[in-house]
Design a protein around this motif. Structure first.
Motif, PDB file in Angstrom:
ATOM      1  N   ALA A 134      82.139  -5.952 -72.336  1.00 10.54           N
ATOM      2  CA  ALA A 134      80.772  -6.069 -71.818  1.00 10.54           C
ATOM      3  C   ALA A 134      80.006  -4.760 -72.000  1.00 10.54           C
ATOM      4  O   ALA A 134      78.830  -4.760 -72.382  1.00 10.54           O
ATOM      5  CB  ALA A 134      80.797  -6.469 -70.356  1.00 10.54           C
ATOM      6  N   ALA A 135      80.668  -3.627 -71.739  1.00  2.00           N
ATOM      7  CA  ALA A 135      80.017  -2.329 -71.909  1.00  2.00           C
ATOM      8  C   ALA A 135      79.660  -2.075 -73.373  1.00  2.00           C
ATOM      9  O   ALA A 135      78.580  -1.553 -73.672  1.00  2.00           O
ATOM     10  CB  ALA A 135      80.919  -1.220 -71.379  1.00  2.00           C
ATOM     11  N   LEU A 136      80.559  -2.454 -74.274  1.00  3.27           N
ATOM     12  CA  LEU A 136      80.276  -2.297 -75.697  1.00  3.27           C
ATOM     13  C   LEU A 136      79.072  -3.157 -76.102  1.00  3.27           C
ATOM     14  O   LEU A 136      78.196  -2.703 -76.834  1.00  3.27           O
ATOM     15  CB  LEU A 136      81.493  -2.679 -76.530  1.00  3.27           C
ATOM     16  N   GLY A 137      79.025  -4.383 -75.598  1.00  8.26           N
ATOM     17  CA  GLY A 137      77.873  -5.239 -75.880  1.00  8.26           C
ATOM     18  C   GLY A 137      76.578  -4.634 -75.365  1.00  8.26           C
ATOM     19  O   GLY A 137      75.545  -4.675 -76.033  1.00  8.26           O
ATOM     20  N   SER A 138      76.634  -4.043 -74.181  1.00  8.98           N
ATOM     21  CA  SER A 138      75.452  -3.392 -73.617  1.00  8.98           C
ATOM     22  C   SER A 138      75.012  -2.211 -74.469  1.00  8.98           C
ATOM     23  O   SER A 138      73.824  -2.028 -74.747  1.00  8.98           O
ATOM     24  CB  SER A 138      75.747  -2.931 -72.193  1.00  8.98           C
ATOM     25  N   LEU A 139      75.977  -1.394 -74.891  1.00 11.00           N
ATOM     26  CA  LEU A 139      75.652  -0.225 -75.705  1.00 11.00           C
ATOM     27  C   LEU A 139      75.063  -0.639 -77.051  1.00 11.00           C
ATOM     28  O   LEU A 139      74.064  -0.078 -77.505  1.00 11.00           O
ATOM     29  CB  LEU A 139      76.903   0.632 -75.910  1.00 11.00           C
ATOM     30  N   LEU A 140      75.661  -1.637 -77.679  1.00 11.12           N
ATOM     31  CA  LEU A 140      75.128  -2.113 -78.959  1.00 11.12           C
ATOM     32  C   LEU A 140      73.732  -2.719 -78.804  1.00 11.12           C
ATOM     33  O   LEU A 140      72.871  -2.547 -79.675  1.00 11.12           O
ATOM     34  CB  LEU A 140      76.079  -3.119 -79.594  1.00 11.12           C
ATOM     35  N   SER A 141      73.494  -3.399 -77.685  1.00  9.93           N
ATOM     36  CA  SER A 141      72.150  -3.935 -77.428  1.00  9.93           C
ATOM     37  C   SER A 141      71.148  -2.808 -77.249  1.00  9.93           C
ATOM     38  O   SER A 141      70.015  -2.897 -77.720  1.00  9.93           O
ATOM     39  CB  SER A 141      72.156  -4.817 -76.181  1.00  9.93           C
ATOM     40  N   SER A 142      71.559  -1.750 -76.562  1.00 13.11           N
ATOM     41  CA  SER A 142      70.668  -0.602 -76.384  1.00 13.11           C
ATOM     42  C   SER A 142      70.311   0.010 -77.731  1.00 13.11           C
ATOM     43  O   SER A 142      69.158   0.377 -77.965  1.00 13.11           O
ATOM     44  CB  SER A 142      71.334   0.458 -75.505  1.00 13.11           C
ATOM     45  N   ILE A 143      71.283   0.129 -78.614  1.00 12.55           N
ATOM     46  CA  ILE A 143      71.025   0.707 -79.933  1.00 12.55           C
ATOM     47  C   ILE A 143      70.150  -0.226 -80.769  1.00 12.55           C
ATOM     48  O   ILE A 143      69.203   0.200 -81.410  1.00 12.55           O
ATOM     49  CB  ILE A 143      72.351   1.004 -80.657  1.00 12.55           C
ATOM     50  N   ALA A 144      70.432  -1.506 -80.737  1.00 13.75           N
ATOM     51  CA  ALA A 144      69.709  -2.465 -81.575  1.00 13.75           C
ATOM     52  C   ALA A 144      68.278  -2.693 -81.117  1.00 13.75           C
ATOM     53  O   ALA A 144      67.389  -2.858 -81.947  1.00 13.75           O
ATOM     54  CB  ALA A 144      70.452  -3.793 -81.597  1.00 13.75           C
ATOM     55  N   PHE A 145      68.046  -2.703 -79.825  1.00  9.09           N
ATOM     56  CA  PHE A 145      66.732  -3.093 -79.315  1.00  9.09           C
ATOM     57  C   PHE A 145      65.910  -1.938 -78.781  1.00  9.09           C
ATOM     58  O   PHE A 145      64.895  -2.154 -78.175  1.00  9.09           O
ATOM     59  CB  PHE A 145      66.884  -4.157 -78.229  1.00  9.09           C
ATOM     60  N   ARG A 146      66.329  -0.738 -79.021  1.00 12.24           N
ATOM     61  CA  ARG A 146      65.564   0.419 -78.561  1.00 12.24           C
ATOM     62  C   ARG A 146      64.303   0.513 -79.380  1.00 12.24           C
ATOM     63  O   ARG A 146      64.345   0.553 -80.600  1.00 12.24           O
ATOM     64  CB  ARG A 146      66.401   1.687 -78.716  1.00 12.24           C
ATOM     65  N   GLY A 147      63.168   0.521 -78.717  1.00 13.61           N
ATOM     66  CA  GLY A 147      61.891   0.628 -79.415  1.00 13.61           C
ATOM     67  C   GLY A 147      61.615   2.058 -79.817  1.00 13.61           C
ATOM     68  O   GLY A 147      62.475   2.927 -79.745  1.00 13.61           O
ATOM     69  N   GLY A 148      60.414   2.320 -80.244  1.00 12.53           N
ATOM     70  CA  GLY A 148      60.024   3.663 -80.639  1.00 12.53           C
ATOM     71  C   GLY A 148      59.734   4.514 -79.420  1.00 12.53           C
ATOM     72  O   GLY A 148      60.145   4.215 -78.311  1.00 12.53           O
ATOM     73  N   SER A 149      59.007   5.567 -79.620  1.00 11.66           N
ATOM     74  CA  SER A 149      58.646   6.452 -78.520  1.00 11.66           C
ATOM     75  C   SER A 149      57.714   5.726 -77.570  1.00 11.66           C
ATOM     76  O   SER A 149      56.922   4.884 -77.983  1.00 11.66           O
ATOM     77  CB  SER A 149      57.947   7.693 -79.057  1.00 11.66           C
ATOM     78  N   PRO A 150      57.788   6.045 -76.273  1.00  8.38           N
ATOM     79  CA  PRO A 150      56.885   5.389 -75.322  1.00  8.38           C
ATOM     80  C   PRO A 150      55.429   5.612 -75.715  1.00  8.38           C
ATOM     81  O   PRO A 150      55.042   6.719 -76.073  1.00  8.38           O
ATOM     82  CB  PRO A 150      57.206   6.068 -73.995  1.00  8.38           C
ATOM     83  N   GLY A 151      54.672   4.558 -75.683  1.00  6.82           N
ATOM     84  CA  GLY A 151      53.250   4.659 -75.960  1.00  6.82           C
ATOM     85  C   GLY A 151      52.871   4.481 -77.420  1.00  6.82           C
ATOM     86  O   GLY A 151      51.706   4.493 -77.752  1.00  6.82           O
ATOM     87  N   ASP A 152      53.843   4.332 -78.333  1.00  5.24           N
ATOM     88  CA  ASP A 152      53.469   4.172 -79.735  1.00  5.24           C
ATOM     89  C   ASP A 152      53.342   2.717 -80.155  1.00  5.24           C
ATOM     90  O   ASP A 152      53.055   2.416 -81.300  1.00  5.24           O
ATOM     91  CB  ASP A 152      54.432   4.922 -80.665  1.00  5.24           C
ATOM     92  N   GLY A 153      53.605   1.776 -79.223  1.00  5.42           N
ATOM     93  CA  GLY A 153      53.442   0.368 -79.516  1.00  5.42           C
ATOM     94  C   GLY A 153      54.599  -0.246 -80.266  1.00  5.42           C
ATOM     95  O   GLY A 153      54.541  -1.393 -80.646  1.00  5.42           O
ATOM     96  N   ALA A 154      55.685   0.501 -80.479  1.00  2.41           N
ATOM     97  CA  ALA A 154      56.806  -0.015 -81.265  1.00  2.41           C
ATOM     98  C   ALA A 154      57.840  -0.746 -80.418  1.00  2.41           C
ATOM     99  O   ALA A 154      58.722  -1.378 -80.945  1.00  2.41           O
ATOM    100  CB  ALA A 154      57.491   1.132 -82.005  1.00  2.41           C
ATOM    101  N   SER A 155      57.737  -0.656 -79.127  1.00  3.03           N
ATOM    102  CA  SER A 155      58.710  -1.283 -78.239  1.00  3.03           C
ATOM    103  C   SER A 155      58.535  -2.788 -78.245  1.00  3.03           C
ATOM    104  O   SER A 155      57.417  -3.290 -78.272  1.00  3.03           O
ATOM    105  CB  SER A 155      58.526  -0.747 -76.823  1.00  3.03           C
ATOM    106  N   PRO A 156      59.665  -3.552 -78.203  1.00  2.00           N
ATOM    107  CA  PRO A 156      59.540  -5.010 -78.154  1.00  2.00           C
ATOM    108  C   PRO A 156      58.772  -5.500 -76.935  1.00  2.00           C
ATOM    109  O   PRO A 156      58.178  -6.549 -76.954  1.00  2.00           O
ATOM    110  CB  PRO A 156      60.982  -5.497 -78.087  1.00  2.00           C
ATOM    111  N   ALA A 157      58.749  -4.728 -75.864  1.00  2.00           N
ATOM    112  CA  ALA A 157      58.041  -5.121 -74.657  1.00  2.00           C
ATOM    113  C   ALA A 157      56.642  -4.515 -74.609  1.00  2.00           C
ATOM    114  O   ALA A 157      56.033  -4.414 -73.567  1.00  2.00           O
ATOM    115  CB  ALA A 157      58.839  -4.693 -73.426  1.00  2.00           C
ATOM    116  N   SER A 158      56.142  -4.122 -75.748  1.00  2.00           N
ATOM    117  CA  SER A 158      54.843  -3.488 -75.819  1.00  2.00           C
ATOM    118  C   SER A 158      53.742  -4.445 -75.370  1.00  2.00           C
ATOM    119  O   SER A 158      53.758  -5.623 -75.712  1.00  2.00           O
ATOM    120  CB  SER A 158      54.587  -3.049 -77.265  1.00  2.00           C
TER     121      SER A 158
END
Length: 94
Positions: free
Chosen positions: A52-76
């Motif tokens: 489960a921890a490995l899945g969480s870490l891989l999700s963090s790496i895969a879905f990490r957006g750009g810098s805050p405020g640059d509009g690159a985040s999936p939750a932008s």
């Protein structure tokens, strides 16, 4: 622009989420057919938690957006209007 993986805060946050996920998975295995604390298989508990921890870490790496405020985040906020239901194509009128 520096890589998102060069930011130490990214790794701190990813580790924090992975540890929390490990603990949640371990807690979930306690109730899976176990009637007492002495019946828990520690190897299986660690295995489930580590997966489960490995899945969480891989999700963090895969879905990490750009810098805050640059509009690159999936939750932008620019990705969809705040009052739209995801995938509906319609605006929410609540």
């Amino acid at each position: 622009m520096t890589s998102k993986y060069a930011d130490p805060q990214f790794w701190i946050d990813a580790a924090d989420r992975a540890i929390a996920t490990f603990a949640q998975a371990a807690i979930g295995t306690f109730g899976a057919g176990v009637t007492g604390i002495l019946q828990i298989d520690p190897v299986q508990l660690a295995s489930v938690g580590a997966l489960a921890a490995l899945g969480s870490l891989l999700s963090s790496i895969a879905f990490r957006g750009g810098s805050p405020g640059d509009g690159a985040s999936p939750a932008s906020p620019e990705s969809s209007p705040p009052d739209a239901l995801p995938g509906s194509g319609a605006r929410y009128r609540g």
